[in-house]
Enzyme design. Structure first.
Site, PDB file in Angstrom:
ATOM      1  N   GLY A 217     -12.198  12.079  12.098  1.00  9.81           N
ATOM      2  CA  GLY A 217     -12.790  10.724  12.464  1.00  9.81           C
ATOM      3  C   GLY A 217     -13.123  10.182  11.440  1.00  9.81           C
ATOM      4  O   GLY A 217     -12.564  10.196  10.149  1.00  9.81           O
ATOM      5  N   GLU A 259     -10.358  -1.170  -3.730  1.00 16.04           N
ATOM      6  CA  GLU A 259      -8.994  -1.623  -3.843  1.00 16.04           C
ATOM      7  C   GLU A 259      -8.117  -1.798  -2.528  1.00 16.04           C
ATOM      8  O   GLU A 259      -8.074  -0.963  -2.052  1.00 16.04           O
ATOM      9  CB  GLU A 259      -8.045  -0.793  -4.833  1.00 16.04           C
ATOM     10  CG  GLU A 259      -7.012  -1.186  -5.443  1.00 16.04           C
ATOM     11  CD  GLU A 259      -5.568  -0.978  -4.618  1.00 16.04           C
ATOM     12  OE1 GLU A 259      -5.221  -2.195  -3.960  1.00 16.04           O
ATOM     13  OE2 GLU A 259      -4.971  -0.090  -4.898  1.00 16.04           O
ATOM     14  N   CYS A 292       0.228  -2.105  -1.146  1.00 18.00           N
ATOM     15  CA  CYS A 292      -0.555  -3.363  -1.090  1.00 18.00           C
ATOM     16  C   CYS A 292      -0.141  -4.428  -2.165  1.00 18.00           C
ATOM     17  O   CYS A 292      -0.370  -5.627  -2.259  1.00 18.00           O
ATOM     18  CB  CYS A 292      -1.907  -2.912  -1.311  1.00 18.00           C
ATOM     19  SG  CYS A 292      -2.191  -1.958  -2.868  1.00 18.00           S
TER      20      CYS A 292
END
Length: 486
Positions: A217, A259, A292
């Site tokens: 989790g 980032e 990204c």
């Protein structure tokens, strides 16, 4: 049960929620283990804190830390094949792809470069005071110095698309600076992180200097970003989660390096439109668009847009989508069923807002297992389309026409993101002028570089702080100024 942590120099079995890891190529479970509980993550934080406060690492000479970390990287290099195998299994990255070099080989090489680079940085630098300020009216001579010291305990939270790469680029500079580290990988791709623990043990890093925590989790991650014993959080991941990290770290005034996501633009000058189709294909074949910094918004001259879209669409239709281990695969899976659904969602929004699917746009019909999405080319009417404004993180590319270069730059900058940018032009001088107008943390004109010596980082919703380069190294140090008189 598999071990889920390396804490204070000891491998530990988790006592928390079950962590199931699947292969995105076929959806099968490849590992099942009990993740660490929040108290176990706190044990890792305390171990790192104690190791730092005792000075077993921070008080070593830089040369001694460098020697220990060279042993650490050598131990990782001996496990290169294992790292690659695990990375392919948990990320779905095709082992024969160019992207695979970035997964394991590049970070191993760059880790050694980082050690050498950091070892050469001075611990003390002189501030360039003007001559008039160096002498007082009483004749005392003054000197001002910048002194760099470790921050303390660093929480390094890695991303799922490049799990080893995004971990190692936090671990090495943080440790070279004299900090202690707790690494927390993404629960989707946690397995390669445990190899860091194996290498730390073989290299005989002092207990508590490097700790690894796996969890199912987010309780441990929340603890790493809020616990007062943690001095810095270095995070790679989505913008939404990065914002939460910043909020959680704020009350204890941690240093935060983020980032985050990107929606990078590629501007094709009229003299370089012949490069368009190939560059559009690169976005989809680079880890199925899960990067990204990939240039997912492509701007071309409006007058040539229709022809260029058809050329690229034909190239997209020829791409082979399939499992990572199929040697013919050019576009592998995305990480999860949720990510497939995200791709579907934004393609639907693109069409609802006036866009057109020129190629792809759906799950491949021939693949009934695993998490796949067709290489998708979207012909968009303008930059306001949701598919041009939001990060999709899959093999989905948007093409938008521009009237002139001013219009192209205006649209490139019309984004909440600012991670990377690209300009293609045969006239290098003009391309450079256009690139200088793009507001982004990195701008690549006719070439891209991924170097230990060139920093990388975002602006606006793409984050703050830098990785690599001098800025990325100094980020893991505290700065104080000393004034000397005599």
């Amino acid at each position: 049960m598999l071990q889920a942590g390396y804490i204070d120099g000891v491998f530990v079995t988790g006592s928390g929620e079950i962590l199931a890891v699947e292969d995105p190529s076929d959806g099968r479970e490849i590992a099942r283990l009990a993740g660490l509980s929040a108290p176990q993550v706190e044990d890792a934080i305390r171990a790192a804190r104690l190791a730092f406060d005792r000075g077993v690492w921070s008080e070593l000479a830089v040369a001694e830390r460098a020697a220990a970390l060279r042993r650490f990287v050598a131990a990782l290099a001996q496990r290169e094949a294992k790292l690659a195998e695990v990375t392919v299994a948990e990320t779905g990255c095709p082992p024969h792809s160019g992207t695979m070099r970035v997964q394991v080989k590049a970070p191993l090489r760059m880790a050694l470069e980082c050690i050498d680079f950091f070892a050469a940085l001075p611990e003390i630098e002189e501030n360039p005071l003007p001559l008039a300020e160096r002498a007082t009216p009483t004749g005392m001579m003054l000197q001002s110095l910048r002194r760099y010291t470790p921050i303390g305990v660093v929480a390094a939270i890695a991303a799922y698309n490049f799990p080893f790469y995004t971990a190692i680029w936090k671990v090495i500079p943080a440790l070279m600076a004299g900090n202690t580290v707790v690494v927390r990988p993404n629960p989707l791709t946690p397995l390669s992180a445990m190899i860091l623990g194996e290498a730390a043990e073989e290299a005989k890093l002092p207990p508590g200097v490097l700790n690894v925590v796996l969890e199912a989790g987010h309780d441990g991650a929340r603890l790493l970003t809020t616990h007062p014993a943690v001095d810095m959080v270095a995070f790679t991941g989505s913008t939404a989660v990065g914002a939460q990290v910043a909020i959680q770290a704020a009350p204890t005034f941690k240093r935060v390096q983020l980032e985050l996501g990107g929606k990078s633009a590629q501007i094709f000058l009229p003299d370089a439109v012949n490069r368009f189709a190939a560059q559009a294909v690169v976005v989809c074949t680079a880890h199925a668009g899960q990067g990204c910094a990939l240039g997912t918004r492509l701007f071309v001259p409006e007058a040539q847009k229709a022809e260029l879209v058809e050329q690229a669409a034909a190239a997209f239709r020829r791409l082979k989508v399939g499992p990572a281990l199929d040697p013919e695969t050019q576009v592998g899976p995305v990480i999860s069923a949720a990510q497939v659904a995200r791709c579907e969602h934004f393609v639907k929004l693109a069409v609802e807002n006036g866009g057109r699917v020129a190629a792809g746009g759906a799950r491949p019909s021939h693949l009934d297992r695993g998490h796949y999405f067709e290489p998708t080319l979207l012909d968009l009417p303008d930059n306001s389309n949701p598919a041009a404004q939001e990060e999709i993180f899959g093999p989905v590319v948007s093409v938008i026409g521009y009237r002139d270069l001013d219009h192209a730059v205006e649209m490139a900058n019309d984004s909440k993101y600012g991670l990377s940018g690209y300009v293609h032009g045969e006239d290098a001088a003009t391309a450079l002028k256009v690139g200088a107008r793009v507001r982004s943390g990195s701008v690549h004109v006719n070439a891209a570089v991924m170097s230990t010596y060139a920093s990388f980082g975002g602006q606006r919703a793409s984050g703050y702080g830098r990785e690599r380069g001098v800025e990325g190294m100094r980020l893991y140090q505290q700065l104080s100024c000393l004034t000397l008189g005599g």
